[in-house]
Design an enzyme around this catalytic site. Structure first.
Site, PDB file in Angstrom:
ATOM      1  N   GLN A 151       2.584   9.972   1.312  1.00 35.04           N
ATOM      2  CA  GLN A 151       3.887   9.301   1.416  1.00 35.04           C
ATOM      3  C   GLN A 151       4.809   9.643   0.248  1.00 35.04           C
ATOM      4  O   GLN A 151       6.012   9.397   0.327  1.00 35.04           O
ATOM      5  CB  GLN A 151       3.709   7.784   1.481  1.00 35.04           C
ATOM      6  CG  GLN A 151       3.054   7.303   2.764  1.00 35.04           C
ATOM      7  CD  GLN A 151       2.995   5.793   2.780  1.00 35.04           C
ATOM      8  OE1 GLN A 151       2.061   5.209   2.259  1.00 35.04           O
ATOM      9  NE2 GLN A 151       3.992   5.162   3.370  1.00 35.04           N
TER      10      GLN A 151
ATOM     11  N   HIS B  64      -3.267   7.278   6.761  1.00 34.82           N
ATOM     12  CA  HIS B  64      -2.277   8.216   6.205  1.00 34.82           C
ATOM     13  C   HIS B  64      -2.945   9.503   5.724  1.00 34.82           C
ATOM     14  O   HIS B  64      -2.339  10.577   5.774  1.00 34.82           O
ATOM     15  CB  HIS B  64      -1.539   7.577   5.015  1.00 34.82           C
ATOM     16  CG  HIS B  64      -0.370   6.720   5.402  1.00 34.82           C
ATOM     17  ND1 HIS B  64       0.744   7.210   6.034  1.00 34.82           N
ATOM     18  CD2 HIS B  64      -0.137   5.400   5.226  1.00 34.82           C
ATOM     19  CE1 HIS B  64       1.625   6.232   6.232  1.00 34.82           C
ATOM     20  NE2 HIS B  64       1.108   5.110   5.751  1.00 34.82           N
TER      21      HIS B  64
ATOM     22  N   CYS C 126       5.457  -0.102   7.260  1.00 29.64           N
ATOM     23  CA  CYS C 126       5.089   1.078   6.474  1.00 29.64           C
ATOM     24  C   CYS C 126       6.317   1.508   5.681  1.00 29.64           C
ATOM     25  O   CYS C 126       7.427   1.541   6.225  1.00 29.64           O
ATOM     26  CB  CYS C 126       4.644   2.198   7.421  1.00 29.64           C
ATOM     27  SG  CYS C 126       4.135   3.700   6.566  1.00 29.64           S
ATOM     28  N   LEU C 127       6.122   1.835   4.419  1.00 31.18           N
ATOM     29  CA  LEU C 127       7.257   2.242   3.585  1.00 31.18           C
ATOM     30  C   LEU C 127       7.891   3.537   4.091  1.00 31.18           C
ATOM     31  O   LEU C 127       9.031   3.834   3.754  1.00 31.18           O
ATOM     32  CB  LEU C 127       6.809   2.394   2.122  1.00 31.18           C
ATOM     33  CG  LEU C 127       6.370   1.089   1.448  1.00 31.18           C
ATOM     34  CD1 LEU C 127       5.863   1.367   0.036  1.00 31.18           C
ATOM     35  CD2 LEU C 127       7.505   0.074   1.425  1.00 31.18           C
TER      36      LEU C 127
ATOM     37  N   GLY D 161       0.836  -1.191   0.000  1.00 27.92           N
ATOM     38  CA  GLY D 161       0.000   0.000   0.000  1.00 27.92           C
ATOM     39  C   GLY D 161       0.871   1.240   0.000  1.00 27.92           C
ATOM     40  O   GLY D 161       2.014   1.205   0.467  1.00 27.92           O
TER      41      GLY D 161
ATOM     42  N   HIS E  83      -4.965   1.023   7.298  1.00 22.99           N
ATOM     43  CA  HIS E  83      -3.624   1.619   7.417  1.00 22.99           C
ATOM     44  C   HIS E  83      -3.457   2.779   6.425  1.00 22.99           C
ATOM     45  O   HIS E  83      -3.012   3.870   6.800  1.00 22.99           O
ATOM     46  CB  HIS E  83      -2.571   0.529   7.175  1.00 22.99           C
ATOM     47  CG  HIS E  83      -1.151   1.018   7.183  1.00 22.99           C
ATOM     48  ND1 HIS E  83      -0.226   0.603   8.107  1.00 22.99           N
ATOM     49  CD2 HIS E  83      -0.493   1.877   6.355  1.00 22.99           C
ATOM     50  CE1 HIS E  83       0.928   1.210   7.861  1.00 22.99           C
ATOM     51  NE2 HIS E  83       0.799   1.985   6.797  1.00 22.99           N
ATOM     52  N   GLU E  84      -3.844   2.535   5.171  1.00 17.48           N
ATOM     53  CA  GLU E  84      -3.669   3.579   4.151  1.00 17.48           C
ATOM     54  C   GLU E  84      -4.598   4.755   4.397  1.00 17.48           C
ATOM     55  O   GLU E  84      -4.219   5.919   4.213  1.00 17.48           O
ATOM     56  CB  GLU E  84      -3.886   3.012   2.744  1.00 17.48           C
ATOM     57  CG  GLU E  84      -2.915   1.911   2.345  1.00 17.48           C
ATOM     58  CD  GLU E  84      -1.460   2.246   2.605  1.00 17.48           C
ATOM     59  OE1 GLU E  84      -1.081   3.414   2.443  1.00 17.48           O
ATOM     60  OE2 GLU E  84      -0.710   1.332   2.995  1.00 17.48           O
TER      61      GLU E  84
HETATM   62 NI    NI Z   1       2.090   3.277   5.712  1.00 19.88          NI
END
Ligand code: NI
Length: 184
Positions: A52, A148, A102-103, A47, A144-145
């Protein structure tokens, strides 16, 4: 297409409440979505939300790889997907702990409580409405996304800091406990 630079925890763009996308079909939005999908695959991740990649707009891309889906009717593999201007409804009071990374927080993961079932709505790049009721990993990724878009990172939802650590250490510990059951 292009691989985009990913903001890491500490960058203020990750703490913003993002603005709605005014025209989901605009060429620059289509390009952004294509680049985000390429960036997600390259990372690799499951994701990626627009903030991000330094764009504070309400959209994210995600996927549910076959090895992550539980195989139940509401948790099946899903290819690259986009959700623009989403809304999210948590179904029921059940919360389940599951590992998340998480990236924007490379090398770490934590166990986070999430609703086991959700309903989400939004649109795709053609303005087509998307509405789904999902469970399991699919529901976790979308929660989760979605967070953000409101400037929330999974670290803000940790309830047990004993279940937060570096992937390398957690993998080593899990292998030592049960070699056959080591988490991915
Ligand atoms: Ni994330």
């Amino acid at each position: 297409m292009a691989i985009l630079k990913i903001a890491r925890m500490g960058h203020p763009v990750l703490l913003q409440c993002c603005a709605p996308v005014e025209d989901p079909g605009a060429p620059e939005i289509r390009r952004l979505v294509a680049d985000m999908m390429e960036t997600m695959e390259d990372a690799p991740g499951v994701g990626l939300a627009a903030p991000q990649v330094h764009v504070p707009l309400r959209l994210f891309v995600f996927r549910v790889p076959g090895e992550r889906a539980a195989g139940e009717p509401d948790d099946v593999p899903v290819g690259n997907s986009v959700l623009i201007n989403p809304t999210l409804e948590l179904l029921g009071d059940e919360r389940v702990l599951g590992w998340e990374g998480c990236l924007s927080i490379p090398g770490l993961r934590a166990a986070i409580p999430r609703a086991s079932r959700i309903r989400y709505r939004g649109v795709d790049c053609d303005g087509n409405p998307v509405e789904r009721e999902v469970a399991g990993f699919h529901a976790r990724v979308v929660q989760h996304e979605y967070d953000h878009l409101d400037g929330i990172l999974y670290t803000m939802r940790v309830t047990d800091f004993g279940l937060f650590g570096f992937n390398e250490e957690l993998n080593r510990a899990a292998e030592a406990r049960a070699p056959a059951e080591a988490p991915r």
